[in-house]
Scaffold this motif. Structure first.
Motif, PDB file in Angstrom:
ATOM      1  N   GLY A 138     112.907  58.744  -3.578  1.00 42.23           N
ATOM      2  CA  GLY A 138     113.659  57.489  -4.322  1.00 42.23           C
ATOM      3  C   GLY A 138     114.562  56.614  -3.339  1.00 42.23           C
ATOM      4  N   ALA A 139     114.524  56.789  -1.950  1.00 45.90           N
ATOM      5  CA  ALA A 139     115.283  55.943  -1.361  1.00 45.90           C
ATOM      6  C   ALA A 139     115.117  54.536  -1.349  1.00 45.90           C
ATOM      7  CB  ALA A 139     115.042  56.535   0.181  1.00 45.90           C
ATOM      8  N   LEU A 140     116.046  53.984  -1.271  1.00 44.00           N
ATOM      9  CA  LEU A 140     115.956  52.239  -1.592  1.00 44.00           C
ATOM     10  C   LEU A 140     115.563  51.902  -0.201  1.00 44.00           C
ATOM     11  CD1 LEU A 140     119.121  51.528  -3.584  1.00 44.00           C
ATOM     12  CD2 LEU A 140     116.759  51.610  -4.333  1.00 44.00           C
ATOM     13  N   PRO A 141     114.890  50.684  -0.247  1.00 44.53           N
ATOM     14  CA  PRO A 141     114.292  49.812   1.056  1.00 44.53           C
ATOM     15  C   PRO A 141     115.683  49.265   1.706  1.00 44.53           C
ATOM     16  CG  PRO A 141     113.500  48.592  -0.982  1.00 44.53           C
ATOM     17  CD  PRO A 141     114.170  49.953  -1.596  1.00 44.53           C
ATOM     18  N   GLY A 142     115.207  49.013   2.934  1.00 36.44           N
ATOM     19  CA  GLY A 142     116.507  48.373   3.767  1.00 36.44           C
ATOM     20  C   GLY A 142     116.991  49.544   4.923  1.00 36.44           C
ATOM     21  N   ASP A 143     118.227  48.804   5.250  1.00 41.58           N
ATOM     22  CA  ASP A 143     118.843  49.809   6.387  1.00 41.58           C
ATOM     23  C   ASP A 143     119.662  50.760   5.834  1.00 41.58           C
ATOM     24  OD1 ASP A 143     117.749  48.154   8.302  1.00 41.58           O
ATOM     25  OD2 ASP A 143     119.235  46.741   8.272  1.00 41.58           O
ATOM     26  N   HIS A 144     119.646  51.976   6.492  1.00 37.86           N
ATOM     27  CA  HIS A 144     120.611  53.220   6.008  1.00 37.86           C
ATOM     28  C   HIS A 144     121.141  53.674   7.429  1.00 37.86           C
ATOM     29  CE1 HIS A 144     118.882  53.690   1.731  1.00 37.86           C
ATOM     30  NE2 HIS A 144     118.043  52.876   2.634  1.00 37.86           N
ATOM     31  N   PRO A 145     122.262  53.132   8.022  1.00 37.48           N
ATOM     32  CA  PRO A 145     123.057  53.664   9.036  1.00 37.48           C
ATOM     33  C   PRO A 145     123.629  54.683   8.718  1.00 37.48           C
ATOM     34  CG  PRO A 145     124.040  51.867   8.068  1.00 37.48           C
ATOM     35  CD  PRO A 145     122.991  51.747   7.438  1.00 37.48           C
ATOM     36  N   GLY A 146     123.444  55.699   9.808  1.00 32.93           N
ATOM     37  CA  GLY A 146     124.176  57.014   9.935  1.00 32.93           C
ATOM     38  C   GLY A 146     124.556  57.445  11.293  1.00 32.93           C
ATOM     39  N   PRO A 168     110.718  46.025   0.525  1.00 33.25           N
ATOM     40  CA  PRO A 168     111.417  44.515   0.475  1.00 33.25           C
ATOM     41  C   PRO A 168     112.737  44.497   1.077  1.00 33.25           C
ATOM     42  CG  PRO A 168     110.286  44.871  -1.694  1.00 33.25           C
ATOM     43  CD  PRO A 168     110.430  46.295  -0.887  1.00 33.25           C
ATOM     44  N   THR A 169     112.985  43.576   2.113  1.00 33.47           N
ATOM     45  CA  THR A 169     114.263  43.588   2.449  1.00 33.47           C
ATOM     46  C   THR A 169     115.034  42.139   2.236  1.00 33.47           C
ATOM     47  OG1 THR A 169     113.599  42.409   4.687  1.00 33.47           O
ATOM     48  CG2 THR A 169     113.981  44.840   4.474  1.00 33.47           C
ATOM     49  N   LEU A 191     134.537  39.216   3.490  1.00 37.17           N
ATOM     50  CA  LEU A 191     133.067  39.052   3.433  1.00 37.17           C
ATOM     51  C   LEU A 191     132.300  40.156   2.864  1.00 37.17           C
ATOM     52  CD1 LEU A 191     132.298  37.872   7.154  1.00 37.17           C
ATOM     53  CD2 LEU A 191     132.228  36.695   5.263  1.00 37.17           C
ATOM     54  N   VAL A 192     131.352  40.105   1.939  1.00 37.15           N
ATOM     55  CA  VAL A 192     130.585  40.929   1.402  1.00 37.15           C
ATOM     56  C   VAL A 192     129.152  41.116   1.390  1.00 37.15           C
ATOM     57  CG1 VAL A 192     130.350  42.245  -0.804  1.00 37.15           C
ATOM     58  CG2 VAL A 192     132.280  40.759  -0.319  1.00 37.15           C
ATOM     59  N   ASN A 193     128.699  42.045   2.082  1.00 34.42           N
ATOM     60  CA  ASN A 193     127.080  42.107   2.236  1.00 34.42           C
ATOM     61  C   ASN A 193     126.635  42.562   0.978  1.00 34.42           C
ATOM     62  OD1 ASN A 193     124.574  42.785   2.856  1.00 34.42           O
ATOM     63  ND2 ASN A 193     125.233  43.661   5.027  1.00 34.42           N
ATOM     64  N   ARG A 194     125.827  41.464   0.460  1.00 35.40           N
ATOM     65  CA  ARG A 194     125.037  41.696  -0.939  1.00 35.40           C
ATOM     66  C   ARG A 194     123.638  42.086  -0.568  1.00 35.40           C
ATOM     67  NH1 ARG A 194     129.210  42.256  -4.532  1.00 35.40           N
ATOM     68  NH2 ARG A 194     130.830  40.527  -4.088  1.00 35.40           N
ATOM     69  N   GLY A 195     123.087  42.111   0.578  1.00 30.69           N
ATOM     70  CA  GLY A 195     121.914  42.754   0.677  1.00 30.69           C
ATOM     71  C   GLY A 195     121.632  43.924   1.199  1.00 30.69           C
ATOM     72  N   ASN A 196     120.665  44.240   1.627  1.00 31.71           N
ATOM     73  CA  ASN A 196     120.048  45.569   2.031  1.00 31.71           C
ATOM     74  C   ASN A 196     119.695  45.702   3.404  1.00 31.71           C
ATOM     75  OD1 ASN A 196     117.641  44.473   2.038  1.00 31.71           O
ATOM     76  ND2 ASN A 196     116.655  45.940   0.857  1.00 31.71           N
ATOM     77  N   THR A 197     120.327  44.839   4.539  1.00 26.37           N
ATOM     78  CA  THR A 197     120.062  44.815   5.857  1.00 26.37           C
ATOM     79  C   THR A 197     121.632  44.807   6.472  1.00 26.37           C
ATOM     80  OG1 THR A 197     120.018  42.422   6.136  1.00 26.37           O
ATOM     81  CG2 THR A 197     117.911  43.746   5.702  1.00 26.37           C
ATOM     82  N   VAL A 198     121.582  45.383   7.793  1.00 26.06           N
ATOM     83  CA  VAL A 198     122.769  45.311   8.482  1.00 26.06           C
ATOM     84  C   VAL A 198     122.936  43.835   8.857  1.00 26.06           C
ATOM     85  CG1 VAL A 198     124.040  45.900  10.494  1.00 26.06           C
ATOM     86  CG2 VAL A 198     122.948  47.714   9.126  1.00 26.06           C
ATOM     87  N   LEU A 199     124.010  43.438   8.819  1.00 21.85           N
ATOM     88  CA  LEU A 199     124.442  41.656   9.431  1.00 21.85           C
ATOM     89  C   LEU A 199     125.459  41.454  10.248  1.00 21.85           C
ATOM     90  CD1 LEU A 199     124.628  39.918   5.730  1.00 21.85           C
ATOM     91  CD2 LEU A 199     122.471  40.332   7.068  1.00 21.85           C
ATOM     92  N   THR A 200     125.143  40.512  11.243  1.00 15.76           N
ATOM     93  CA  THR A 200     126.149  40.051  12.438  1.00 15.76           C
ATOM     94  C   THR A 200     126.541  38.886  11.917  1.00 15.76           C
ATOM     95  OG1 THR A 200     125.144  41.767  13.959  1.00 15.76           O
ATOM     96  CG2 THR A 200     126.760  40.043  14.580  1.00 15.76           C
ATOM     97  N   PRO A 201     127.442  38.636  10.919  1.00 14.20           N
ATOM     98  CA  PRO A 201     127.830  37.331  10.573  1.00 14.20           C
ATOM     99  C   PRO A 201     128.399  36.349  11.459  1.00 14.20           C
ATOM    100  CG  PRO A 201     129.388  38.814   9.664  1.00 14.20           C
ATOM    101  CD  PRO A 201     128.527  39.686  10.595  1.00 14.20           C
ATOM    102  N   LYS A 202     128.165  35.082  11.222  1.00 11.02           N
ATOM    103  CA  LYS A 202     128.817  33.850  11.979  1.00 11.02           C
ATOM    104  C   LYS A 202     129.690  33.279  10.859  1.00 11.02           C
ATOM    105  CE  LYS A 202     125.235  33.115  15.336  1.00 11.02           C
ATOM    106  NZ  LYS A 202     124.218  32.346  15.977  1.00 11.02           N
ATOM    107  N   LEU A 203     130.716  32.942  11.415  1.00  9.81           N
ATOM    108  CA  LEU A 203     131.771  31.910  10.454  1.00  9.81           C
ATOM    109  C   LEU A 203     132.167  30.518  11.253  1.00  9.81           C
ATOM    110  CD1 LEU A 203     133.758  32.290   7.842  1.00  9.81           C
ATOM    111  CD2 LEU A 203     135.431  32.804   9.567  1.00  9.81           C
ATOM    112  N   ALA A 204     132.044  29.408  10.242  1.00  9.02           N
ATOM    113  CA  ALA A 204     132.609  28.105  10.815  1.00  9.02           C
ATOM    114  C   ALA A 204     133.710  27.649   9.626  1.00  9.02           C
ATOM    115  CB  ALA A 204     131.351  27.132  10.377  1.00  9.02           C
ATOM    116  N   VAL A 205     134.477  27.060  10.416  1.00  9.82           N
ATOM    117  CA  VAL A 205     135.864  26.724   9.634  1.00  9.82           C
ATOM    118  C   VAL A 205     136.041  25.368   9.592  1.00  9.82           C
ATOM    119  CG1 VAL A 205     138.235  27.215   9.410  1.00  9.82           C
ATOM    120  CG2 VAL A 205     136.745  29.074  10.253  1.00  9.82           C
ATOM    121  N   ARG A 206     136.558  24.810   8.336  1.00  9.07           N
ATOM    122  CA  ARG A 206     137.021  23.300   8.551  1.00  9.07           C
ATOM    123  C   ARG A 206     137.972  23.151   7.672  1.00  9.07           C
ATOM    124  NH1 ARG A 206     134.663  18.359   9.467  1.00  9.07           N
ATOM    125  NH2 ARG A 206     135.300  16.530   8.225  1.00  9.07           N
TER     126      ARG A 206
END
Length: 340
Positions: A138-146, A168-169, A191-206
């Motif tokens: 029953g494991a959900l698809p996507g990244d499962h870091p450990g 599906p990812t 910042l909140v990760n709403r998906g199922n993959t590990v993210l390395t985010p970028k940020l732009a500020v104005r």
């Protein structure tokens, strides 16, 4: 990792091999050299002659995956090392972390089974410890870091286990709780990760004030590895914040896979000394001016949107596009990356 039957684990033997080379200097203050753990160089689906920095595995729900951990003891005395699986997570500020020893793993850490949970490694020897990672049906698809955590001799070290379950990812994130701290000169946000993959985010500020742009920082990679379902609280410095202004701030976060979100906040900067001397009236005037500037910008954008296409004539015989066709052309152009 390679697929294999669980029964093969029971038959796997603990292999010891002499570590070549000189014994390193004593380093842990306890009279013995430091031991270490690492993925076995010749194991897994991606063996490397120079070693692997972490374990990586892919499997569908129900798969049984196998790999090997190398435990090295370069010291002159035997070492007893205890092994356990752990789930990975983020600290509030975005650092990578694992569940504590008393925590009960519920994800990848609970799916790891070792040939031996406690390993006695002779002096100047490397022990190779087989283990399996069983993906639940029953494991959900996507990244499962450990991680695999090893403890012994007053030390605790770990090796990452990056598992991706087939299916599906989705890469998705949101920017939330944006707040400008006018006293500290900083911008706080989540910042909140709403998906199922590990993210390395970028940020732009104005940031736009009454009389123009105050901040225009292009997207840069944040020192954060945002795990699925996790929230981190970060701060953007603003050392040259204005003393008196009405400001609109916009943060745009992006990540691979098409993840993107934008959030805004407003702030009023006013020196405390100016409040008693009419600073409030001045700030109100600044706010009114900012409102007028916004209205003018919106009006200009609307006028540009209504401008006819270059080369359009005044009559049907001069090559005018019908209204329906011209509207379709503008919509197609907006769909190439322009904001609607």
């Amino acid at each position: 990792m390679t697929s294999s039957a669980r029964g093969a684990l029971c038959a796997a033997a603990l292999v010891a091999a002499v570590v070549a080379g000189a014994v390193p200097a004593y380093a842990d203050g306890g009279g013995s050299a430091k031991w270490s753990v690492a993925p076995f160089a010749g194991g897994g689906t991606r063996p490397a002659k120079d070693g692997r920095p972490s374990f990586y595995a892919e499997g569908t729900p129900g798969a049984v995956l196998q790999d090997t951990l190398a435990v090295t003891n370069p010291g002159p005395k035997p070492r007893t090392i205890s092994l356990r699986g752990a789930d990975a997570g983020n600290t509030g500020s975005g650092a990578y972390s694992v569940t504590p020893a008393k925590g009960t793993p519920k994800d990848t850490g609970a799916w790891i089974t070792f040939a031996k949970r406690q390993v006695k490694v002779p002096p100047r020897t490397r022990a190779e410890v087989p283990f399996t990672l069983t993906v639940p049906t029953g494991a959900l698809p996507g990244d499962h870091p450990g991680a695999i955590v090893a403890s012994g001799g007053g030390r605790t070290v770990g090796v990452r286990v990056d598992l991706r379950v087939g299916g599906p990812t989705l890469s998705a994130l949101t920017v939330e709780r944006v707040k400008v701290d006018t006293d500290a000169g900083s911008i706080a946000y989540d910042l909140v990760n709403r998906g199922n993959t590990v993210l390395t985010p970028k940020l732009a500020v104005r940031a736009d004030g009454v009389f123009g742009t105050l901040i225009d920082r292009p997207a840069r990679t944040l020192p954060v590895e945002l795990l699925p379902g996790r929230r981190v609280s970060l701060t953007e410095p603003w050392p040259d914040a204005p003393a008196l202004d009405a400001v609109d701030v916009e943060l745009t976060a992006t990540a691979s896979g098409g993840a993107r979100d934008t959030a805004t906040a407003s702030a009023r900067f006013v020196p405390w000394g100016a409040v008693a001397g009419g600073g409030v009236l001045l700030l109100a005037a600044a706010g009114g001016a900012l409102h007028l500037v916004r209205r003018r910008r919106r009006r200009t954008e609307e006028e540009r949107a209504r401008e006819p296409e270059p080369g359009a004539g005044s009559g049907a015989g001069s090559g005018d596009e019908p209204e329906q066709k011209r509207g379709a052309t503008q919509l197609a152009r907006a769909g190439t990356g322009d904001e609607l």
